[in-house]
Design an enzyme around this catalytic site. Sequence first.
Site, short mmCIF file in Angstrom:
data_model
loop_
_atom_site.label_atom_id
_atom_site.label_comp_id
_atom_site.label_asym_id
_atom_site.label_seq_id
_atom_site.Cartn_x
_atom_site.Cartn_y
_atom_site.Cartn_z
N THR A 9 -3.86 -4.62 -11.02
CA THR A 9 -4.11 -5.53 -9.90
C THR A 9 -4.00 -4.81 -8.54
OG1 THR A 9 -1.78 -6.12 -9.97
CG2 THR A 9 -3.31 -7.62 -11.10
N GLY A 10 -3.69 -3.53 -8.56
CA GLY A 10 -3.50 -2.78 -7.32
C GLY A 10 -4.78 -2.14 -6.83
N MET A 11 -4.69 -1.43 -5.71
CA MET A 11 -5.85 -0.78 -5.09
C MET A 11 -6.46 0.25 -6.04
SD MET A 11 -5.81 -0.87 -1.20
CE MET A 11 -7.45 -1.14 -1.64
N VAL A 12 -5.61 1.14 -6.58
CA VAL A 12 -6.12 2.18 -7.48
C VAL A 12 -6.59 1.53 -8.79
CG1 VAL A 12 -5.54 4.27 -8.78
CG2 VAL A 12 -4.64 3.97 -6.47
N ARG A 37 4.96 -10.61 -11.68
CA ARG A 37 4.28 -11.53 -10.74
C ARG A 37 2.85 -11.83 -11.18
NH1 ARG A 37 6.90 -7.83 -7.40
NH2 ARG A 37 5.16 -6.39 -7.49
N ARG A 97 4.75 14.96 -11.41
CA ARG A 97 3.88 16.06 -10.96
C ARG A 97 4.54 17.43 -10.97
NH1 ARG A 97 1.63 12.69 -5.92
NH2 ARG A 97 0.25 11.30 -7.08
N CYS A 126 -3.48 12.33 -3.84
CA CYS A 126 -4.87 12.19 -3.40
C CYS A 126 -5.29 13.27 -2.41
CB CYS A 126 -5.10 10.80 -2.81
SG CYS A 126 -3.77 10.22 -1.76
N ARG A 227 -1.20 9.20 9.28
CA ARG A 227 -1.90 7.96 8.86
C ARG A 227 -2.70 7.46 10.04
NH1 ARG A 227 -2.08 6.93 3.74
NH2 ARG A 227 0.16 7.20 3.56
N HIS A 234 -9.74 9.84 3.00
CA HIS A 234 -8.83 10.75 3.70
C HIS A 234 -9.62 11.95 4.24
CE1 HIS A 234 -5.62 8.42 2.21
NE2 HIS A 234 -5.12 9.21 1.29
N ASN A 307 -10.12 8.52 -1.23
CA ASN A 307 -8.80 8.68 -1.86
C ASN A 307 -8.61 7.81 -3.09
OD1 ASN A 307 -8.85 6.95 0.65
ND2 ASN A 307 -7.00 6.14 -0.30
N1 LIG Z 1 -3.85 4.38 -2.92
C1 LIG Z 1 -4.12 5.65 -3.13
O1 LIG Z 1 -5.00 6.28 -2.48
C2 LIG Z 1 -3.42 6.40 -4.21
C3 LIG Z 1 -3.91 7.66 -4.55
C4 LIG Z 1 -3.26 8.37 -5.56
C5 LIG Z 1 -2.17 7.83 -6.17
N2 LIG Z 1 -1.70 6.61 -5.82
C6 LIG Z 1 -0.54 6.11 -6.54
O2 LIG Z 1 -0.93 5.03 -7.38
C7 LIG Z 1 0.10 4.07 -7.46
C8 LIG Z 1 -0.41 2.70 -7.06
O3 LIG Z 1 -0.98 2.76 -5.77
P1 LIG Z 1 -1.84 1.55 -5.16
O4 LIG Z 1 -2.33 2.05 -3.87
O5 LIG Z 1 -2.80 1.04 -6.17
O6 LIG Z 1 -0.68 0.45 -4.92
P2 LIG Z 1 -0.79 -1.14 -4.84
O7 LIG Z 1 -2.12 -1.54 -4.33
O8 LIG Z 1 0.43 -1.58 -4.13
O9 LIG Z 1 -0.70 -1.61 -6.38
C9 LIG Z 1 0.45 -1.43 -7.16
C10 LIG Z 1 0.18 -1.88 -8.59
O10 LIG Z 1 1.34 -1.61 -9.39
C11 LIG Z 1 1.80 -2.81 -9.98
N3 LIG Z 1 3.25 -2.79 -10.08
C12 LIG Z 1 4.13 -2.70 -9.05
N4 LIG Z 1 5.39 -2.74 -9.53
C13 LIG Z 1 5.29 -2.87 -10.88
C14 LIG Z 1 6.23 -2.99 -11.93
N5 LIG Z 1 7.54 -2.97 -11.70
N6 LIG Z 1 5.77 -3.12 -13.20
C15 LIG Z 1 4.43 -3.15 -13.44
N7 LIG Z 1 3.50 -3.05 -12.49
C16 LIG Z 1 3.92 -2.91 -11.23
C17 LIG Z 1 1.31 -3.91 -9.07
O11 LIG Z 1 1.29 -5.15 -9.77
P3 LIG Z 1 1.40 -6.57 -8.97
O12 LIG Z 1 0.04 -6.83 -8.41
O13 LIG Z 1 1.79 -7.51 -10.04
O14 LIG Z 1 2.43 -6.38 -7.90
C18 LIG Z 1 -0.09 -3.38 -8.73
O15 LIG Z 1 -0.96 -3.60 -9.81
C19 LIG Z 1 1.24 4.61 -6.58
O16 LIG Z 1 2.13 5.32 -7.42
C20 LIG Z 1 0.54 5.53 -5.64
O17 LIG Z 1 1.37 6.55 -5.17
C21 LIG Z 1 -2.31 5.88 -4.87
#
Ligand SMILES: NC(=O)c1ccc[n+]([C@@H]2O[C@H](COP(=O)([O-])OP(=O)(O)OC[C@H]3O[C@@H](n4cnc5c(N)ncnc54)[C@H](OP(=O)(O)O)[C@@H]3O)[C@@H](O)[C@H]2O)c1
Length: 329
Positions: A9-12, A37, A97, A126, A227, A234, A307
């Site tokens: 459900t998150g961005m990635v 949630r 990592r 990223c 940022r 990026h 990214n």
């Molecule tokens: N954004 C980027 O460009 C990027 C690039 C490389 C790596 N990452 C890494 O990828 C990860 C996620 O990033 P994002 O940007 O997608 O974050 P995000 O949009 O905040 O999404 C987080 C996701 O993780 C889930 N989550 C959070 N806590 C959890 C738990 N305790 N148990 C199970 N699921 C849980 C959330 O579920 P709910 O919706 O239920 O809260 C949501 O699906 C991070 O570790 C980040 O460092 C991000």
Amino acid sequence: MKVAVVGATGMVGEVMLRVLAERNFPVTELIPVASERSVGKTISYEGTDYKVVGLETAVSMRPDIALFSAGGGTSLEWAPKFAEVGTTVVDNSSAWRMDPTKKLVVPEINASELTKDDKIIANPNCSTIQLVMALNPLHKKYKMKRVVVSTYQSVSGTGVKAVRQLENEIAGVQGEMAYPYPIGRNALPHCDVFEENGYTKEEMKLAREPQKIMNDRSFSVSATAVRIPTSGGHSESVNVEFENDFDLSEVRRLLNETPGVVVQDNTDTNTYPMPIYAHDKDEVFVGRIRRDESQPNTLNMWIVADNLRKGAATNTIQIAEYLIEHGLV
Ligand SMILES: NC(=O)c1ccc[n+]([C@@H]2O[C@H](COP(=O)([O-])OP(=O)(O)OC[C@H]3O[C@@H](n4cnc5c(N)ncnc54)[C@H](OP(=O)(O)O)[C@@H]3O)[C@@H](O)[C@H]2O)c1
């Protein structure tokens, strides 16, 4: 393949689902996983609706592959539990990592290190991925000594909460803050948390991950991560000092011949990489290639990538594809 997407459900996670479908990844059963949630919510994939499940349930379903993007804490706790039931985990967080027992992989550079025994595989940061995609072919030819990188990172790199903060600021609405300051009309020299040495964690990822990916400790990287109020993509200003001299047209040719890298570099036509061009693309774009006139054998360039795609989802899925193609999963 039974595929779990942890953080669906998150961005990635959302981009991960899109990229899996686009690349016709051999998904026979999808297991979308998120926090408590979101359990019970519906996620649509290739015309089929799937219910989001929790981590415990997902482990009990014994997926072949789990693509993790749910934060470092979740990965540290849950990746080993998936690995124990035979699942191969490809993890997007920073949790594994720098663990010497885990591989840190950019498929174009070091996928050949992967074996059947790798049950938890780390996806680099990223901003590291786009950096090493451009550095690797140049290092092979001219041998790098030192890299100085300054990043201009989008809010989508922080996650859903930060994208909302920027949208709220643009709309003039009060809302939850992902950053300690406004991000609209601002630039924050602060990505991730500060470490004891005065650098941020993001800067130290850029300083440490490239050597592991390129399996070479002979060069060093110094980083400043900033940022900016861009929604996606990026950008990086990169200064590289080589041991050997280079020819600019050869640099452009080497980069252009590198799979996954595209050179956009023509000052006559104002052609250079920008986040709005890189949006939704898998390639890493390089431009503003020029000689640093202040010292010998030194190059300046500008690197941009999406990214959420090559910086996260695409790289993760390329790793999973490699595992399948080579019978490692
Ligand atoms: N954004 C980027 O460009 C990027 C690039 C490389 C790596 N990452 C890494 O990828 C990860 C996620 O990033 P994002 O940007 O997608 O974050 P995000 O949009 O905040 O999404 C987080 C996701 O993780 C889930 N989550 C959070 N806590 C959890 C738990 N305790 N148990 C199970 N699921 C849980 C959330 O579920 P709910 O919706 O239920 O809260 C949501 O699906 C991070 O570790 C980040 O460092 C991000």
